[in-house]
Design a protein around this motif. Structure first.
Motif, PDB file in Angstrom:
ATOM      1  N   ILE A 102       0.878  -1.171   0.000  1.00  0.00           N
ATOM      2  CA  ILE A 102       0.000   0.000   0.000  1.00  0.00           C
ATOM      3  C   ILE A 102       0.915   1.221   0.000  1.00  0.00           C
ATOM      4  O   ILE A 102       1.515   1.552   1.030  1.00  0.00           O
ATOM      5  N   PRO A 103       1.059   1.912  -1.132  1.00  0.00           N
ATOM      6  CA  PRO A 103       2.086   2.958  -1.253  1.00  0.00           C
ATOM      7  C   PRO A 103       1.668   4.305  -0.662  1.00  0.00           C
ATOM      8  O   PRO A 103       1.715   5.340  -1.327  1.00  0.00           O
ATOM      9  N   PHE A 104       1.228   4.266   0.585  1.00  0.00           N
ATOM     10  CA  PHE A 104       0.866   5.488   1.301  1.00  0.00           C
ATOM     11  C   PHE A 104       1.433   5.420   2.709  1.00  0.00           C
ATOM     12  O   PHE A 104       1.462   4.346   3.337  1.00  0.00           O
ATOM     13  N   LEU A 105       1.883   6.562   3.198  1.00  0.00           N
ATOM     14  CA  LEU A 105       2.139   6.719   4.619  1.00  0.00           C
ATOM     15  C   LEU A 105       0.937   7.475   5.167  1.00  0.00           C
ATOM     16  O   LEU A 105       0.741   8.652   4.864  1.00  0.00           O
ATOM     17  N   PHE A 106       0.094   6.777   5.931  1.00  0.00           N
ATOM     18  CA  PHE A 106      -1.107   7.392   6.480  1.00  0.00           C
ATOM     19  C   PHE A 106      -0.781   8.068   7.805  1.00  0.00           C
ATOM     20  O   PHE A 106       0.066   7.599   8.581  1.00  0.00           O
ATOM     21  N   ARG A 107      -1.483   9.159   8.071  1.00  0.00           N
ATOM     22  CA  ARG A 107      -1.311   9.843   9.341  1.00  0.00           C
ATOM     23  C   ARG A 107      -2.694  10.185   9.900  1.00  0.00           C
ATOM     24  O   ARG A 107      -3.472  10.898   9.263  1.00  0.00           O
ATOM     25  N   THR A 108      -2.983   9.613  11.064  1.00  0.00           N
ATOM     26  CA  THR A 108      -4.231   9.862  11.770  1.00  0.00           C
ATOM     27  C   THR A 108      -3.965  10.783  12.962  1.00  0.00           C
ATOM     28  O   THR A 108      -2.816  10.976  13.358  1.00  0.00           O
ATOM     29  N   PRO A 109      -5.006  11.360  13.572  1.00  0.00           N
ATOM     30  CA  PRO A 109      -4.799  12.236  14.727  1.00  0.00           C
ATOM     31  C   PRO A 109      -4.202  11.459  15.904  1.00  0.00           C
ATOM     32  O   PRO A 109      -4.287  10.226  15.956  1.00  0.00           O
ATOM     33  N   PRO A 110      -3.590  12.150  16.853  1.00  0.00           N
ATOM     34  CA  PRO A 110      -3.036  11.484  18.033  1.00  0.00           C
ATOM     35  C   PRO A 110      -4.085  10.609  18.720  1.00  0.00           C
ATOM     36  O   PRO A 110      -5.224  11.020  18.924  1.00  0.00           O
ATOM     37  N   GLY A 111      -3.661   9.368  19.043  1.00  0.00           N
ATOM     38  CA  GLY A 111      -4.565   8.448  19.726  1.00  0.00           C
ATOM     39  C   GLY A 111      -5.436   7.616  18.806  1.00  0.00           C
ATOM     40  O   GLY A 111      -6.262   6.834  19.279  1.00  0.00           O
ATOM     41  N   TYR A 112      -5.231   7.736  17.487  1.00  0.00           N
ATOM     42  CA  TYR A 112      -6.033   6.965  16.533  1.00  0.00           C
ATOM     43  C   TYR A 112      -5.175   5.962  15.776  1.00  0.00           C
ATOM     44  O   TYR A 112      -4.117   6.314  15.234  1.00  0.00           O
ATOM     45  N   ASN A 113      -5.629   4.715  15.733  1.00  0.00           N
ATOM     46  CA  ASN A 113      -5.036   3.671  14.909  1.00  0.00           C
ATOM     47  C   ASN A 113      -5.763   3.602  13.574  1.00  0.00           C
ATOM     48  O   ASN A 113      -6.779   4.277  13.358  1.00  0.00           O
ATOM     49  N   LEU A 114      -5.271   2.727  12.710  1.00  0.00           N
ATOM     50  CA  LEU A 114      -5.948   2.454  11.448  1.00  0.00           C
ATOM     51  C   LEU A 114      -6.167   0.951  11.340  1.00  0.00           C
ATOM     52  O   LEU A 114      -5.205   0.170  11.334  1.00  0.00           O
ATOM     53  N   LEU A 115      -7.431   0.552  11.303  1.00  0.00           N
ATOM     54  CA  LEU A 115      -7.779  -0.841  11.029  1.00  0.00           C
ATOM     55  C   LEU A 115      -7.671  -1.056   9.529  1.00  0.00           C
ATOM     56  O   LEU A 115      -8.318  -0.351   8.741  1.00  0.00           O
ATOM     57  N   VAL A 116      -6.839  -2.006   9.132  1.00  0.00           N
ATOM     58  CA  VAL A 116      -6.629  -2.337   7.718  1.00  0.00           C
ATOM     59  C   VAL A 116      -7.221  -3.714   7.504  1.00  0.00           C
ATOM     60  O   VAL A 116      -6.745  -4.708   8.063  1.00  0.00           O
ATOM     61  N   ARG A 117      -8.250  -3.811   6.697  1.00  0.00           N
ATOM     62  CA  ARG A 117      -8.999  -5.052   6.561  1.00  0.00           C
ATOM     63  C   ARG A 117      -9.455  -5.247   5.124  1.00  0.00           C
ATOM     64  O   ARG A 117      -9.212  -4.395   4.253  1.00  0.00           O
ATOM     65  N   GLY A 118     -10.106  -6.362   4.853  1.00  0.00           N
ATOM     66  CA  GLY A 118     -10.689  -6.568   3.550  1.00  0.00           C
ATOM     67  C   GLY A 118     -11.949  -5.737   3.401  1.00  0.00           C
ATOM     68  O   GLY A 118     -12.523  -5.278   4.394  1.00  0.00           O
ATOM     69  N   PRO A 119     -12.392  -5.502   2.158  1.00  0.00           N
ATOM     70  CA  PRO A 119     -13.617  -4.731   1.945  1.00  0.00           C
ATOM     71  C   PRO A 119     -14.810  -5.424   2.595  1.00  0.00           C
ATOM     72  O   PRO A 119     -15.029  -6.615   2.397  1.00  0.00           O
ATOM     73  N   ALA A 120     -15.570  -4.683   3.393  1.00  0.00           N
ATOM     74  CA  ALA A 120     -16.671  -5.258   4.170  1.00  0.00           C
ATOM     75  C   ALA A 120     -17.736  -5.870   3.274  1.00  0.00           C
ATOM     76  O   ALA A 120     -18.132  -5.286   2.262  1.00  0.00           O
ATOM     77  N   ASN A 121     -18.192  -7.062   3.658  1.00  0.00           N
ATOM     78  CA  ASN A 121     -19.296  -7.745   2.989  1.00  0.00           C
ATOM     79  C   ASN A 121     -19.054  -7.920   1.487  1.00  0.00           C
ATOM     80  O   ASN A 121     -19.955  -7.750   0.662  1.00  0.00           O
ATOM     81  N   MET A 122     -17.809  -8.265   1.164  1.00  0.00           N
ATOM     82  CA  MET A 122     -17.449  -8.497  -0.236  1.00  0.00           C
ATOM     83  C   MET A 122     -16.657  -9.805  -0.324  1.00  0.00           C
ATOM     84  O   MET A 122     -15.428  -9.804  -0.477  1.00  0.00           O
ATOM     85  N   PRO A 123     -17.339 -10.961  -0.210  1.00  0.00           N
ATOM     86  CA  PRO A 123     -16.640 -12.248  -0.231  1.00  0.00           C
ATOM     87  C   PRO A 123     -15.874 -12.458  -1.538  1.00  0.00           C
ATOM     88  O   PRO A 123     -16.300 -11.996  -2.601  1.00  0.00           O
ATOM     89  N   LYS A 124     -14.748 -13.179  -1.423  1.00  0.00           N
ATOM     90  CA  LYS A 124     -13.952 -13.469  -2.615  1.00  0.00           C
ATOM     91  C   LYS A 124     -13.589 -14.938  -2.607  1.00  0.00           C
ATOM     92  O   LYS A 124     -12.905 -15.412  -1.684  1.00  0.00           O
ATOM     93  N   ASP A 125     -14.013 -15.664  -3.605  1.00  0.00           N
ATOM     94  CA  ASP A 125     -13.769 -17.096  -3.676  1.00  0.00           C
ATOM     95  C   ASP A 125     -12.285 -17.364  -3.834  1.00  0.00           C
ATOM     96  O   ASP A 125     -11.620 -16.831  -4.727  1.00  0.00           O
ATOM     97  N   GLY A 126     -11.738 -18.174  -2.926  1.00  0.00           N
ATOM     98  CA  GLY A 126     -10.351 -18.584  -3.021  1.00  0.00           C
ATOM     99  C   GLY A 126      -9.366 -17.707  -2.272  1.00  0.00           C
ATOM    100  O   GLY A 126      -8.174 -17.998  -2.253  1.00  0.00           O
ATOM    101  N   ALA A 127      -9.855 -16.620  -1.631  1.00  0.00           N
ATOM    102  CA  ALA A 127      -8.944 -15.727  -0.913  1.00  0.00           C
ATOM    103  C   ALA A 127      -9.655 -15.128   0.289  1.00  0.00           C
ATOM    104  O   ALA A 127     -10.836 -14.783   0.220  1.00  0.00           O
ATOM    105  N   TYR A 128      -8.899 -14.994   1.385  1.00  0.00           N
ATOM    106  CA  TYR A 128      -9.461 -14.437   2.618  1.00  0.00           C
ATOM    107  C   TYR A 128      -8.572 -13.289   3.095  1.00  0.00           C
ATOM    108  O   TYR A 128      -7.356 -13.446   3.242  1.00  0.00           O
ATOM    109  N   PRO A 129      -9.155 -12.100   3.362  1.00  0.00           N
ATOM    110  CA  PRO A 129      -8.352 -10.950   3.788  1.00  0.00           C
ATOM    111  C   PRO A 129      -7.896 -11.075   5.234  1.00  0.00           C
ATOM    112  O   PRO A 129      -8.663 -11.495   6.105  1.00  0.00           O
TER     113      PRO A 129
END
Length: 254
Positions: A102-129
């Protein structure tokens, strides 16, 4: 919007060459939901809200990956079928794990994390995020999005413009501040009363649903939750039927 809402900065610094992957708010629609009988899945407000609860990272390439079933770093064969370099997909961990840079350096406000996950409710046959949580308020490192290929010798394709990740800011420590407590339903008479009213209403609706001409049959489905309303007519003080995440825009130099 709640009075408690505040404008929080969320920055993405492009760290690579070429055009950056597109970042977009999660759309409310899902193809599989639209394809259900009478599009009934679109009646589920919790699903629709989850669909929109984050920003998607779209693939700038069409990528096909095949896992040979072993744990080797070379166990994943990757083909970039469309789109310009630099390519994002690689085999970094072995064991059938496909890694997207992921070619970005993300910056959130102090005290905030970033949840990095698969796209919600978008199943993909043969792969799991595979989900990750990154402390993006201080880290100087980028991160990757990883997918576990689940079927050996089965080609899995991500098309150009298809989401490869969903990013969701979350306040650090908030989950740990909750004090879980298990109670019996009748420990709180008011809660029990409200639940029983809903259960009886639901049972009656299902009973009447196949009866032609009944109010349930004409309504087709109960809409109390969609309208933020209890069976007794009480309306929730705060209720969302749609999210309105902001689009990414090009920022100015500070």
């Amino acid at each position: 919007m709640s009075e408690k809402s505040e404008k929080l900065p969320f920055l993405a610094y492009h760290t690579s060459t070429g055009q950056p992957p597109e970042l977009v708010p999660g759309p409310i629609q899902r193809e599989w939901m639209n394809d259900t009988r009478d599009a009934f899945a679109n009646r589920c407000l919790p699903l629709l809200i989850a669909n929109q609860a984050g920003w998607l990272v779209l693939s700038p390439h069409t990528v096909r990956a095949i896992w040979d079933g072993t744990g080797s770093l070379k166990s994943v064969c990757i083909e970039n079928l469309e789109g310009p370099e630099p390519y994002l997909a690689m085999s970094h961990f072995g064991h059938g794990i496909l890694t997207f840079t992921i070619p970005f350096l993300f910056r959130t406000p102090p005290g905030y994390n970033l949840l990095v996950r698969g796209p919600a409710n978008m199943p993909k046959d043969g792969a799991y995020p595979l989900d990750g949580i990154v402390e993006t308020d201080w880290t100087t490192a980028t991160f990757t999005m990883n997918w576990q290929l689940t079927r050996a010798q089965y080609p899995v394709t991500w098309k150009r413009g298809e989401p490869i990740a969903m990013i969701v800011p979350m306040r650090r420590g908030e989950l740990e501040s909750f004090e879980p407590e298990l109670r019996g339903l009748y420990d709180d008479p008011e809660v029990a009363k409200a639940y029983l009213e809903w259960r009886n209403s639901r049972s009656q609706f299902i009973k009447e649903l196949p009866i032609e001409g009944s109010s349930a049959n004409q309504a087709a489905w109960q809409k109390d939750y969609v309208h933020g309303r209890a069976p007794d007519g009480t309306v929730a003080k705060e209720h969302q039927r749609k999210l309105a995440l902001k689009q990414w825009k090009k920022g100015k130099k500070p």
